[in-house]
Motif scaffolding. Structure first.
Motif, short mmCIF file in Angstrom:
data_model
loop_
_atom_site.label_atom_id
_atom_site.label_comp_id
_atom_site.label_asym_id
_atom_site.label_seq_id
_atom_site.Cartn_x
_atom_site.Cartn_y
_atom_site.Cartn_z
N CYS A 218 0.85 -1.19 0.00
CA CYS A 218 0.00 0.00 0.00
C CYS A 218 0.88 1.23 0.00
N ILE A 219 0.65 2.13 -0.95
CA ILE A 219 1.32 3.43 -0.95
C ILE A 219 0.24 4.50 -0.91
N ALA A 220 0.26 5.31 0.13
CA ALA A 220 -0.79 6.29 0.37
C ALA A 220 -0.49 7.58 -0.37
N PHE A 221 -1.44 8.01 -1.22
CA PHE A 221 -1.27 9.32 -1.84
C PHE A 221 -2.11 10.36 -1.12
N SER A 222 -1.74 11.60 -1.28
CA SER A 222 -2.33 12.74 -0.58
C SER A 222 -2.33 12.54 0.94
N PRO A 223 -1.21 12.10 1.53
CA PRO A 223 -1.17 11.91 2.99
C PRO A 223 -1.20 13.22 3.75
N LEU A 224 -1.00 14.34 3.05
CA LEU A 224 -1.10 15.65 3.68
C LEU A 224 -2.43 16.33 3.36
N ALA A 225 -3.40 15.51 2.91
CA ALA A 225 -4.76 16.00 2.68
C ALA A 225 -4.79 17.21 1.77
N GLN A 226 -4.16 17.06 0.59
CA GLN A 226 -4.10 18.13 -0.41
C GLN A 226 -3.51 19.43 0.15
N GLY A 227 -2.59 19.26 1.09
CA GLY A 227 -1.91 20.42 1.66
C GLY A 227 -2.49 20.94 2.97
N VAL A 228 -3.68 20.47 3.35
CA VAL A 228 -4.31 20.96 4.58
C VAL A 228 -3.44 20.63 5.79
N LEU A 229 -2.82 19.45 5.78
CA LEU A 229 -2.03 19.01 6.92
C LEU A 229 -0.60 19.54 6.91
N THR A 230 -0.34 20.54 6.10
CA THR A 230 0.91 21.29 6.24
C THR A 230 0.71 22.50 7.14
N GLY A 231 -0.56 22.85 7.40
CA GLY A 231 -0.87 24.03 8.20
C GLY A 231 -0.94 25.31 7.40
N LYS A 232 -0.77 25.22 6.09
CA LYS A 232 -0.70 26.44 5.28
C LYS A 232 -2.00 27.23 5.24
N TYR A 233 -3.13 26.58 5.58
CA TYR A 233 -4.43 27.26 5.47
C TYR A 233 -4.94 27.77 6.82
N LEU A 234 -4.15 27.67 7.86
CA LEU A 234 -4.63 28.07 9.18
C LEU A 234 -4.82 29.58 9.32
N ASP A 235 -4.15 30.35 8.48
CA ASP A 235 -4.28 31.82 8.55
C ASP A 235 -4.80 32.41 7.25
N GLY A 236 -5.57 31.64 6.52
CA GLY A 236 -6.09 32.10 5.24
C GLY A 236 -5.63 31.23 4.09
N ILE A 237 -5.94 31.67 2.88
CA ILE A 237 -5.63 30.87 1.69
C ILE A 237 -4.50 31.56 0.93
N PRO A 238 -3.31 30.98 0.94
CA PRO A 238 -2.18 31.61 0.25
C PRO A 238 -2.38 31.63 -1.27
N ALA A 239 -1.90 32.67 -1.90
CA ALA A 239 -1.93 32.74 -3.36
C ALA A 239 -1.10 31.60 -3.94
N GLY A 240 -1.63 31.00 -5.00
CA GLY A 240 -0.92 29.91 -5.66
C GLY A 240 -1.14 28.55 -5.05
N SER A 241 -1.87 28.49 -3.93
CA SER A 241 -2.14 27.20 -3.29
C SER A 241 -3.25 26.47 -4.05
N ARG A 242 -3.42 25.19 -3.73
CA ARG A 242 -4.46 24.40 -4.41
C ARG A 242 -5.85 24.98 -4.16
N ALA A 243 -6.09 25.43 -2.93
CA ALA A 243 -7.41 25.99 -2.62
C ALA A 243 -7.65 27.28 -3.38
N SER A 244 -6.61 28.10 -3.57
CA SER A 244 -6.79 29.35 -4.30
C SER A 244 -7.05 29.10 -5.78
N GLU A 245 -6.47 28.02 -6.29
CA GLU A 245 -6.64 27.68 -7.71
C GLU A 245 -7.70 26.62 -7.94
#
Length: 341
Positions: A218-245
Motif C-alpha cells: 500500500c502506498i498512500a497518496f495525498s497523505p497531507l490531505a491536499q496540503g491541509v495538513l501542512t498548516g498552510k491554510y490556518l491563517d487564510g488561503i495563500p496565493a498559488g495554493s491548491r485551494a486558491s486555484e
C-alpha cells in the motif's frame, strides 16, 4: 556539471517490503502529480529529483496526465532521467498510470485494453524508457469488465513493458476481486495506491485488511490531505495554493471545524518535536501494511522537511488516542466515487 549521487544515499530512509513481494520501497516516495509540469523551471525540478535520490528516495511516481499540460511531467522526468539519473536506472522504481482522461474521444480514458496499452506505450516514449517498474490502473472503470482492465495490466507485464502491476483508488471489494483475477492470470498485484490521511481514513474500513490478506503493498497518496495538513491554510488561503486555484481542494472545504482539528493536531506535532506535515506522514506509516507515503514537493526545502518524517512512525497509545480525537473525516476525498464502486 555531471551529477554523482550521494554515496550515503541508503543510510537515512528506512525501506519496507511491499506486501509479500521481493520489492522494498522507501517509507517516503516522490510523486510528480504537481510541480513537475511545464509551468515549473526544469532546474527546480532537477534539484528536487536529485536531492530526493540523494536522500534515498528511489521511487518516483507519475501518471500519463500529470502536468500541466498532460504528459509534461513524464517528458520532464524523462529528460532529468536521461541527463542525470540514467546511470542509476537499476536503483530506481519508476511508476506510471492510466485511467483518467488523456486524449479526446472514447479511447482516451477509463479502463479499456486499448486505452491502457496505448497509454503505456506513450508514457514509455515520453520518458525514454524500455519499461516502467509499476504500471497502474489509475481508477476502477464501472463500465468495462474488470477482467479486461486487468488483462491489459497482465499483458503489460508479460510483454516486458512493466515489471509489476498496480491499482489505484479501488475499493476493498474490487481489490479482492482484482487480486483473484490477477492471481489466476499469473501476474499478482504488487501494490495498491489509495488516498489516505488523518482527514481521510477510508482505507481503515476494510481495504487495509484485504491488502494484508492478499499480500499487496500500500502506498498512500495525498497523505497531507491536499496540503491541509501542512498548516498552510490556518491563517487564510495563500496565493498559488491548491485551494486558491481550486485544484483538488476547494476553499469552501476549509471549514472552521476542520481547521480547529488541524490546529489541535499541530499541537501534538509540536509535542513530538515534529512539524504538522511530519506528524501526518509518520502517522500514516504507523501501520506496517502501509509500505510508503507519496509526497509532492515544490522545493528542496519542502522535500527535506517531509522526508525527515521517515523512521519516526512509532507512537505511544496516549499519542494515538489524542490524534484520534482530531483525525476525523473532513469531506475532502475527491476520489471517493472511484473507490465506492
Amino acid at each position: 556539471m555531471t551529477y554523482v549521487a550521494d554515496a550515503h544515499r541508503y543510510d537515512s530512509i528506512p525501506y519496507r517490503r511491499c506486501g509479500r513481494s521481493g520489492i522494498l520501497l522507501p517509507e517516503v516516495s516522490l510523486g510528480l502529480w504537481h510541480n513537475f509540469g511545464d509551468g515549473r523551471p526544469i532546474d527546480t525540478q532537477r534539484a528536487i529529483i536529485r536531492r530526493a535520490f540523494d536522500l534515498g528516495i528511489t521511487h518516483f511516481d507519475l501518471a500519463n496526465n500529470y502536468g500541466p499540460p498532460y504528459g509534461s511531467a513524464e517528458i520532464n522526468f524523462g529528460r532529468i532521467l536521461r541527463e542525470d539519473l540514467r546511470p542509476y536506472r537499476d536503483e530506481l522504481i519508476i511508476s506510471t498510470k492510466a485511467g483518467y482522461d488523456m486524449w479526446p474521444g472514447p479511447y482516451g480514458e477509463w479502463g479499456s485494453r486499448k486505452y491502457l496499452l496505448a497509454s503505456l506505450d506513450q508514457s514509455l516514449h515520453r520518458m525514454g524508457l524500455d519499461y516502467v517498474d509499476i504500471f497502474y490502473s489509475h481508477r476502477f472503470d464501472p463500465d468495462t469488465p474488470l477482467q479486461e482492465t486487468l488483462g491489459a495490466l497482465d499483458t503489460a507485464v508479460k510483454s516486458g513493458k512493466a515489471l509489476y502491476a498496480g491499482i489505484s483508488s479501488y475499493s476493498a471489494e474490487r481489490t479482492a476481486e482484482a487480486a483473484g483475477i490477477m492471481r489466476r492470470l499469473g501476474t499478482p498485484i504488487l501494490i495498491s495506491q489509495p488516498s489516505y490521511s488523518m482527514l481521510n481514513r477510508w482505507i481503515e474500513d476494510g481495504l487495509l485488511e484485504v491488502l494484508g490478506q492478499e499480500g499487496i503493498g500500500c502506498i498512500a497518496f495525498s497523505p497531507l490531505a491536499q496540503g491541509v495538513l501542512t498548516g498552510k491554510y490556518l491563517d487564510g488561503i495563500p496565493a498559488g495554493s491548491r485551494a486558491s486555484e481550486r485544484t483538488s481542494l476547494d476553499a469552501d472545504q476549509l471549514t472552521e471545524p476542520m481547521l480547529r482539528h488541524v490546529r489541535a493536531l499541530g499541537e501534538i506535532a509540536r509535542s513530538r518535536g515534529q512539524s504538522l506535515a511530519q506528524l501526518a506522514l509518520s502517522w500514516a506509516l504507523r501501520d506496517q501494511r502501509v509500505t510508503s507515503v507519496l509526497i509532492g514537493a515544490s522545493s528542496v526545502a519542502q522535500l527535506e522537511e517531509n522526508a525527515a518524517a521517515a523512521g519516526h512512525a512509532t507512537f505511544s497509545e496516549e499519542e494515538l488516542s489524542a490524534i484520534d480525537r482530531d483525525a476525523v473525516d473532513a469531506g475532502i476525498n475527491i476520489w471517493a466515487a472511484s473507490s465506492a464502486d
